[in-house]
Design an enzyme around this catalytic site. Structure first.
Site, PDB file in Angstrom:
ATOM      1  N   GLU A  59      -4.374   2.019  -7.810  1.00  8.23           N
ATOM      2  CA  GLU A  59      -5.044   3.249  -7.283  1.00  8.23           C
ATOM      3  C   GLU A  59      -3.757   4.261  -7.687  1.00  8.23           C
ATOM      4  OE1 GLU A  59      -6.173   2.487  -3.364  1.00  8.23           O
ATOM      5  OE2 GLU A  59      -4.303   2.345  -2.724  1.00  8.23           O
ATOM      6  N   HIS A  95       0.880  -1.098   0.095  1.00  6.13           N
ATOM      7  CA  HIS A  95      -0.109  -0.048   0.072  1.00  6.13           C
ATOM      8  C   HIS A  95       0.781   1.238   0.063  1.00  6.13           C
ATOM      9  CE1 HIS A  95      -2.937   3.091   1.433  1.00  6.13           C
ATOM     10  NE2 HIS A  95      -4.026   2.315   0.969  1.00  6.13           N
TER      11      HIS A  95
END
Length: 226
Positions: free
Chosen positions: A146, A98
């Site tokens: 993303e 992430h």
């Protein structure tokens, strides 16, 4: 390779990060579990490592997900997250790479290998199309496409970016599902992500920071299945 839990598209990921923990995280997980059963969908719920066992024991349908693991084996590794420990606690998946906890390519490769060994679904974040292309060669179960600069902004990537990233990932690794995320906060965002060809979508601040998180989650799941 240990057996992994199977999941199908469309799927949803609810990722409270460090916004929620303890009783608040459990309360939202219980409601998410109700929605997963009601709408018959696979819903990944990420939890603080200390909350994994508690949430797993209290829910029926959720895919309880660790927010991170490290590529270590039982033995030395003080302070690291042992894959076997989160699996034993009830986690069936893990996030990796992430933007708030990035890994080097070498560490990511090893972490995916360890997750595969213990039977954890791998959900790997990519912050650009180039990054997604590199990660696709590692063949994770899910790639989260993303753009880092959109995380938490309430602004999503345009549909062309979504379609292009989906296509590149599927060309390299046809078995990898794509999750379009970052800035997802409305029903229209959900529809746009799925319309692009993604297998799933999800959210964090758009849900947990909403005036009514449960109502927001319900409306998003409803839009997903429609």
């Amino acid at each position: 390779m240990s057996n992994k839990r199977e999941f199908t598209a469309p799927f949803f990921t609810l990722n409270p990060k460090s916004y929620l923990y303890g009783d608040e995280a459990l309360a939202l997980a219980l409601y998410a579990d109700e929605l997963a059963i009601e709408f018959d969908i696979d819903l990944f719920f990420t939890a603080q490592h200390a909350d994994i066992a508690r949430i797993k024991q209290a829910t029926k349908r959720l895919i309880v997900t660790a927010q991170h693991i490290d590529a270590i084996k039982p033995g030395r590794g003080m302070g690291k997250i042992l894959p076997e420990s989160v699996k034993s606690a009830g986690a069936e998946a893990t996030f990796l790479n992430h933007a708030e906890n990035p890994l080097t390519q070498a560490d990511l490769t090893k972490a995916i290998e360890r997750a595969n060994e213990v039977g954890l679904i791998t959900i790997v974040c990519a912050d650009s199309i180039h990054d997604a292309e590199l990660i696709a060669h590692l063949k994770p179960d899910i790639i989260v496409a993303e753009q880092t600069e959109l995380i938490g902004t309430g602004m999503t990537a345009d549909e062309e970016y979504m379609r292009q990233s989906n296509q590149i990932i599927h060309r390299i690794s046809p078995t990898t599902q794509v999750l379009q995320a970052a800035g997802i906060s409305t029903e229209d965002d959900i529809r746009k992500a799925i319309r692009s060809g993604a297998g799933g979508t999800g959210g964090t601040s758009g849900i947990v920071c909403a005036e009514d998180p449960k109502a927001t989650l319900h409306s998003m799941i409803k839009a997903l299945v429609q």
